[in-house]
Write an enzyme that holds these catalytic residues in place. Structure first.
Site, PDB file in Angstrom:
ATOM      1  N   LYS A   1     -90.028  -5.052  10.527  1.00  0.00           N
ATOM      2  CA  LYS A   1     -91.193  -5.821  10.112  1.00  0.00           C
ATOM      3  C   LYS A   1     -91.517  -5.595   8.633  1.00  0.00           C
ATOM      4  O   LYS A   1     -92.027  -6.502   7.957  1.00  0.00           O
ATOM      5  CB  LYS A   1     -92.398  -5.488  10.995  1.00  0.00           C
ATOM      6  CG  LYS A   1     -92.236  -6.005  12.419  1.00  0.00           C
ATOM      7  CD  LYS A   1     -91.967  -7.515  12.435  1.00  0.00           C
ATOM      8  CE  LYS A   1     -91.718  -8.076  13.798  1.00  0.00           C
ATOM      9  NZ  LYS A   1     -91.481  -9.526  13.811  1.00  0.00           N
TER      10      LYS A   1
ATOM     11  N   TYR B   1     -88.390  -0.830  14.786  1.00  0.00           N
ATOM     12  CA  TYR B   1     -89.266  -2.004  14.786  1.00  0.00           C
ATOM     13  C   TYR B   1     -90.094  -2.069  13.507  1.00  0.00           C
ATOM     14  O   TYR B   1     -90.173  -3.118  12.849  1.00  0.00           O
ATOM     15  CB  TYR B   1     -90.186  -1.974  16.002  1.00  0.00           C
ATOM     16  CG  TYR B   1     -91.205  -3.087  16.002  1.00  0.00           C
ATOM     17  CD1 TYR B   1     -90.826  -4.393  16.300  1.00  0.00           C
ATOM     18  CD2 TYR B   1     -92.543  -2.849  15.676  1.00  0.00           C
ATOM     19  CE1 TYR B   1     -91.754  -5.427  16.288  1.00  0.00           C
ATOM     20  CE2 TYR B   1     -93.467  -3.868  15.665  1.00  0.00           C
ATOM     21  CZ  TYR B   1     -93.068  -5.164  15.969  1.00  0.00           C
ATOM     22  OH  TYR B   1     -93.987  -6.179  15.936  1.00  0.00           O
TER      23      TYR B   1
ATOM     24  N   ASN C   1     -90.740 -16.611  14.860  1.00  0.00           N
ATOM     25  CA  ASN C   1     -91.660 -15.824  15.682  1.00  0.00           C
ATOM     26  C   ASN C   1     -90.947 -14.807  16.572  1.00  0.00           C
ATOM     27  O   ASN C   1     -91.482 -13.732  16.833  1.00  0.00           O
ATOM     28  CB  ASN C   1     -92.503 -16.763  16.547  1.00  0.00           C
ATOM     29  CG  ASN C   1     -93.242 -16.031  17.641  1.00  0.00           C
ATOM     30  OD1 ASN C   1     -94.223 -15.342  17.403  1.00  0.00           O
ATOM     31  ND2 ASN C   1     -92.743 -16.155  18.877  1.00  0.00           N
TER      32      ASN C   1
END
Length: 266
Positions: A158, A154, A89
């Site tokens: 992802k 970022y 996470n």
């Protein structure tokens, strides 16, 4: 509580989506191994989670640092605790034009978002394969589906997590080990403060941000239902569906407009 002998390891478990996931596992009787940088925050989180009648083990580790990720694996190896569920996470972003942003901070984000997930997954997947059982939940994002001007690194990390998760799932299709990717959209967590993103147009309407408890529930249910991935939230499903119909260049232009800083005239 049929899961009372099983352990779920959750990184970034003291706040936001990670904390809400920890509560869901605890409610279902899983013992927890929670990882974050602050021991004080871990202790407070563990105290709250123990109210569910489960065991909570804390590890204060800076997962930006590769050696600390390996140390976590080694300590758990020595403890002989079996990790039945791995939840990758922990993650951060950084807002700004790539030409202006700090390189070292971006490399740290790559280490956290990608390297830590690879190391932990490699270590615990091999243990799961020996038992032929286990579950892995990886936090991707709807950012994984489009190029992201103003958050280029970022979005790239992802995209890696989603692709990595889908590849692993295929490799493991003949086993009893499952891999699920959770794709939230903008969520009401401390992510935007940490990413220096509060000036972005995209988050000016705070009421539009998702509740991390709802996001966690979507991810938890998808994991338990053995789904490959889940986009959390109806509006995010629409966004992803729309992005799939458009070219990458058009998606990038739309994202650039949505993410740019609020001007004084706005």
């Amino acid at each position: 509580m049929e899961n009372h002998h099983q352990y779920a390891l959750i990184t970034g478990a003291t706040e936001g989506i990670g904390f809400e996931l920890a509560k869901l596992f605890a409610k279902d009787g899983y013992n927890l191994i929670i990882v974050a940088r602050s021991q004080a925050e871990l202790d407070a989180t563990a105290y709250e989670l123990k109210q569910y009648g489960i065991k909570v083990i804390t590890f204060a580790r800076d997962l930006f640092i590769k050696d600390e990720v390996f140390a976590l694996c080694q300590e758990l190896e020595e403890s002989r605790i079996e990790v039945n569920v791995l939840v990758n996470n922990a993650g951060q972003g950084l807002y700004g034009l790539f030409k202006d942003t700090d390189l070292n901070r971006e490399l740290d984000i790559v280490h956290l978002n990608i390297n830590a997930a690879i190391i932990l997954t490699k270590h615990f997947l091999r243990k799961m394969l020996l038992r032929n059982e286990g579950k892995i939940l990886n936090l991707a994002s709807i950012a994984s589906k489009t190029p992201g001007p103003w958050q280029s690194v970022y979005h790239g990390t992802k995209a890696f997590i989603l692709s990595f998760s889908e590849a692993l799932r295929s490799e493991l299709e003949d086993t009893n080990i499952t891999v699920t990717a959770l794709l939230p959209g903008p969520t009401n967590t401390d992510f935007f403060n940490k990413a220096d993103m509060n000036e972005s147009k995209a988050i000016q309407d705070k009421d539009s941000l998702a509740d991390p408890a709802d996001v966690a529930k979507d991810g938890y249910n998808a994991l338990m239902d053995n789904k490959d991935k889940v986009v959390s939230g109806f509006s995010n499903k629409l966004k992803v569906g729309m992005s799939n119909l458009l070219s990458d260049s058009l998606n990038a232009e739309m994202m650039k407009e949505q993410q740019k800083p609020v001007s004084k005239d706005d």
